[in-house]
Design a protein around this motif. Structure first.
Motif, PDB file in Angstrom:
ATOM      1  N   THR A   6     100.709  82.572 -34.532  1.00 45.41           N
ATOM      2  CA  THR A   6      99.790  83.417 -35.293  1.00 45.41           C
ATOM      3  C   THR A   6     100.308  83.654 -36.697  1.00 45.41           C
ATOM      4  OG1 THR A   6      99.137  84.509 -33.248  1.00 45.41           O
ATOM      5  CG2 THR A   6      98.570  85.621 -35.277  1.00 45.41           C
ATOM      6  N   ILE A  29      97.668  82.551 -39.782  1.00 45.90           N
ATOM      7  CA  ILE A  29      96.987  83.489 -40.670  1.00 45.90           C
ATOM      8  C   ILE A  29      96.996  83.017 -42.130  1.00 45.90           C
ATOM      9  CG2 ILE A  29      97.027  85.847 -41.592  1.00 45.90           C
ATOM     10  CD1 ILE A  29      97.940  86.740 -38.780  1.00 45.90           C
ATOM     11  N   PHE A  72      91.435  87.428 -39.528  1.00 47.42           N
ATOM     12  CA  PHE A  72      91.587  88.881 -39.487  1.00 47.42           C
ATOM     13  C   PHE A  72      91.699  89.397 -38.051  1.00 47.42           C
ATOM     14  CE2 PHE A  72      90.206  88.812 -43.931  1.00 47.42           C
ATOM     15  CZ  PHE A  72      91.164  89.656 -44.459  1.00 47.42           C
ATOM     16  N   LEU A 131      95.204  88.773 -37.169  1.00 44.39           N
ATOM     17  CA  LEU A 131      96.069  89.758 -37.825  1.00 44.39           C
ATOM     18  C   LEU A 131      96.057  91.081 -37.084  1.00 44.39           C
ATOM     19  CD1 LEU A 131      97.850  90.432 -40.272  1.00 44.39           C
ATOM     20  CD2 LEU A 131      95.775  91.123 -41.454  1.00 44.39           C
ATOM     21  N   PHE A 156      98.173  90.806 -33.898  1.00 45.31           N
ATOM     22  CA  PHE A 156      99.481  90.229 -34.180  1.00 45.31           C
ATOM     23  C   PHE A 156     100.608  90.928 -33.435  1.00 45.31           C
ATOM     24  CE2 PHE A 156     103.242  89.650 -36.943  1.00 45.31           C
ATOM     25  CZ  PHE A 156     103.315  88.271 -36.882  1.00 45.31           C
TER      26      PHE A 156
END
Length: 95
Positions: free
Chosen positions: A18, A22, A62, A65, A68
């Motif tokens: 991840t 991103i 997003f 995120l 995360f």
């Protein structure tokens, strides 16, 4: 306890992927949206496809995120390899 360590390793790997996904996806979506706006400005209908794909990738970045967080690391659980490396560092420091 071993099962928790395996889950912690999987969560750490997922967090690492991840962390790469991103910024890369946001960069590529900026390029795709710029291409889409350029094509829309010059009256090409395919520009809307670029903008739609870019918007979808931005939303997925997003969401990644927001998700995360690694709950195992927050609890202090790390993977087996990382735990072994930390033990070696602590034992070397004590000597």
């Amino acid at each position: 306890m071993t099962e928790d360590l395996v889950k912690a390793e999987k969560a750490a790997f997922r967090q690492a992927v991840t962390a790469l996904y991103i910024p890369l996806s946001l960069f590529l979506s900026c390029v795709a949206s710029a291409a889409g706006v350029y094509l829309i400005y010059n009256s090409y209908a395919v520009g809307w496809a670029f903008v739609t794909v870019a918007f979808t990738v931005i939303i997925s970045a997003f969401v990644a995120l927001i998700r995360f967080q690694n709950k195992y690391r927050a609890k202090g659980l790390v993977g087996r390899a990382e735990a072994t490396a930390q033990d070696e560092l602590v034992s070397a420091h004590r000597e």
